[in-house]
Design an enzyme around this catalytic site. Sequence first.
Site, PDB file in Angstrom:
ATOM      1  N   CYS A  97      41.695  70.180  70.993  1.00  0.00           N
ATOM      2  CA  CYS A  97      40.808  68.553  70.431  1.00  0.00           C
ATOM      3  C   CYS A  97      39.939  68.551  71.910  1.00  0.00           C
ATOM      4  CB  CYS A  97      42.256  67.417  71.281  1.00  0.00           C
ATOM      5  SG  CYS A  97      43.265  67.449  73.156  1.00  0.00           S
TER       6      CYS A  97
ATOM      7  N   LYS B 264      58.851  65.706  66.778  1.00  0.00           N
ATOM      8  CA  LYS B 264      58.391  65.716  65.517  1.00  0.00           C
ATOM      9  C   LYS B 264      57.139  66.638  65.406  1.00  0.00           C
ATOM     10  CE  LYS B 264      56.630  65.362  62.176  1.00  0.00           C
ATOM     11  NZ  LYS B 264      55.895  66.355  61.850  1.00  0.00           N
TER      12      LYS B 264
ATOM     13  N   GLY C 191      46.634  58.491  63.491  1.00  0.00           N
ATOM     14  CA  GLY C 191      47.001  57.874  64.252  1.00  0.00           C
ATOM     15  C   GLY C 191      46.301  56.480  64.196  1.00  0.00           C
TER      16      GLY C 191
ATOM     17  N   GLU D   9      46.234  60.290  71.010  1.00  0.00           N
ATOM     18  CA  GLU D   9      45.549  61.255  71.446  1.00  0.00           C
ATOM     19  C   GLU D   9      44.641  62.232  70.771  1.00  0.00           C
ATOM     20  OE1 GLU D   9      43.239  64.953  72.286  1.00  0.00           O
ATOM     21  OE2 GLU D   9      44.511  65.704  72.764  1.00  0.00           O
TER      22      GLU D   9
ATOM     23  N   GLU E 132      34.043  65.501  64.087  1.00  0.00           N
ATOM     24  CA  GLU E 132      34.770  67.158  64.619  1.00  0.00           C
ATOM     25  C   GLU E 132      35.134  67.810  63.528  1.00  0.00           C
ATOM     26  OE1 GLU E 132      39.295  65.888  65.186  1.00  0.00           O
ATOM     27  OE2 GLU E 132      38.698  66.771  67.498  1.00  0.00           O
TER      28      GLU E 132
ATOM     29  N   GLY F 261      46.746  63.791  67.630  1.00  0.00           N
ATOM     30  CA  GLY F 261      46.263  64.474  65.768  1.00  0.00           C
ATOM     31  C   GLY F 261      45.231  63.730  65.307  1.00  0.00           C
ATOM     32  N   SER F 262      44.907  63.645  64.097  1.00  0.00           N
ATOM     33  CA  SER F 262      43.563  63.179  63.357  1.00  0.00           C
ATOM     34  C   SER F 262      43.608  61.625  63.747  1.00  0.00           C
ATOM     35  CB  SER F 262      43.583  63.231  62.099  1.00  0.00           C
ATOM     36  OG  SER F 262      44.667  62.608  61.693  1.00  0.00           O
TER      37      SER F 262
END
Length: 483
Positions: free
Chosen positions: A288, A179, A237, A254, A385, A232-233
């Site tokens: 990342c 996806k 996650g 991750e 972040e 992703g975030s």
Amino acid sequence: MPQGLWFDPELCLIGGSWCAPVGGRTLALINPSDGSVLCNIARGEAADIDAAVGAAQNALQGDWGRMSALERGRILTRMGQLVLERVDDLALLEAQDVGKPLTQARADAVALARYLEFYGGAADKVHGQTIPYLEGYTVYTLREPHGVTGHIVPWNYPMQIIGRSVGAALAMGNAAVLKPAEEACLTALAFAHIAQDAGLPDGALNVVPGIGAEAGAALTAHPGVQHVSFTGSVATGALVQQAAGRNVVPVTLELGGKSPQLVFDDADLDAALPFLVNAGIQNAGQTCSASSRILVQRDVYDNIRHRMSEAYGALTVGPALSDLRVGPVISQRQKDIIQGFLGKGADLEVAAQGVLGDEAVNTGAYVLPTLFAGVPADHPLARDEIFGPVQVIIPFDTEEDAIRIANSTDYGLVASIWTGNGARQMRLAKAIRSGQVFINNYGAGGGVELPFGGVGKSGHGREKGFEALYGFSQLKTVAAYHG
Ligand code: TXE
């Protein structure tokens, strides 16, 4: 339509057939360089995911499931060769879709090929063990695929993330459902066409574009999926882990970071400087493993602040196809998030900013690279972040200070240490909480061989290298009693 598009972007790949999503809905793909609509893509939903998981299960029962590791490896290697032949085509699509300057997009396409070569070559080299045991037994282990693997990919490095996760999953004999992100999915579709051209059996790879809360959530919650890999975030996650937890399947997460570079007064500053800046502004900071914190020992603080500021003054920002140092960020939404952070830095000293190139247009999602100096280690800009071209310089006095500050965020993905002192290199490599530590470099060129992943809120599980192959397989122990 995007320049160089050679396939219909409104379709999903399910069981080897390109088909419209069940609901017939589409989403607009926006070009971040100018805000225009590039094309529409499929807006898949739960029913499409269900069909894709079913197709993956069939592939595991069919040719794909029966294929030898050697033959799987050959197909992946062929995919890598075809990617190399189409590097410029892929780079052109990625640049328009992600807003990535062409040179950076091209590097991502080369990296995708490299992942496929690596995992193609490694497919038949993951061996079990024999275990000495009681008299009368022979015991050995087998590495077996999980089955159907779900891959949720973000928009910042689609090609690299597909290479490291789908490449490793296929090498181990899993059947994948991918996806891609709703903001950028052209190279995911291109990759699927290339996989078909390389002879990947039907259903071994299925691609369902769509939005996270629909197709993404359906994939992570699907009871037919045996492993989920997500980049992703942190917030998403956590949702992914909860959904997979209900089916008791493993996840690899991750989730980004706040990665520091530690510059000591005995460092080779000339060697460090390009890494200090580039690791923060590459892909407009939407990486990342971006290095968003520069920790500098007090004696060399003014020097580094001055030289980084000069480098920032030469950073030009503009449309991806103009191939300047910095492109737009992915979307107006991401730009707003970054501007929100810049607002939080109103009390800080802005040491330098990049410059808008001549060709930058008002309608694109441009953010000027911004360097803050003298930032307290507990300031939000030094802890959260940002995911934009923003770096902070934080002064420190002693080695102990440097370690404390480096370890003071919730994240731990990447860190680097710049020092000529070998004993200090070894001490810090152990003391810093991080999935990767680099000494007198940053990122080591991003080698696909190097296991990668985080601690803390940066996630868990390891991708890249052989570690990924262990993550995308499970171990079976066979104990035979023969007397
Ligand atoms: O992330 P999301 P977004 C960070 C970065 C950025 C922030 C927001 O800080 O500012 O995340 O970006 C899918 N179930 N990173 O909103 O939501 C979604 O469709 C299943 C860091 O893009 O995490 C997309 O494919 N899937 C990062 C993917 O998750 C869902 C890269 C990422 O989207 C879902 C990107 C759901 N409920 C952003 N909701 C990194 N580590 O490199 C969304 N998705």
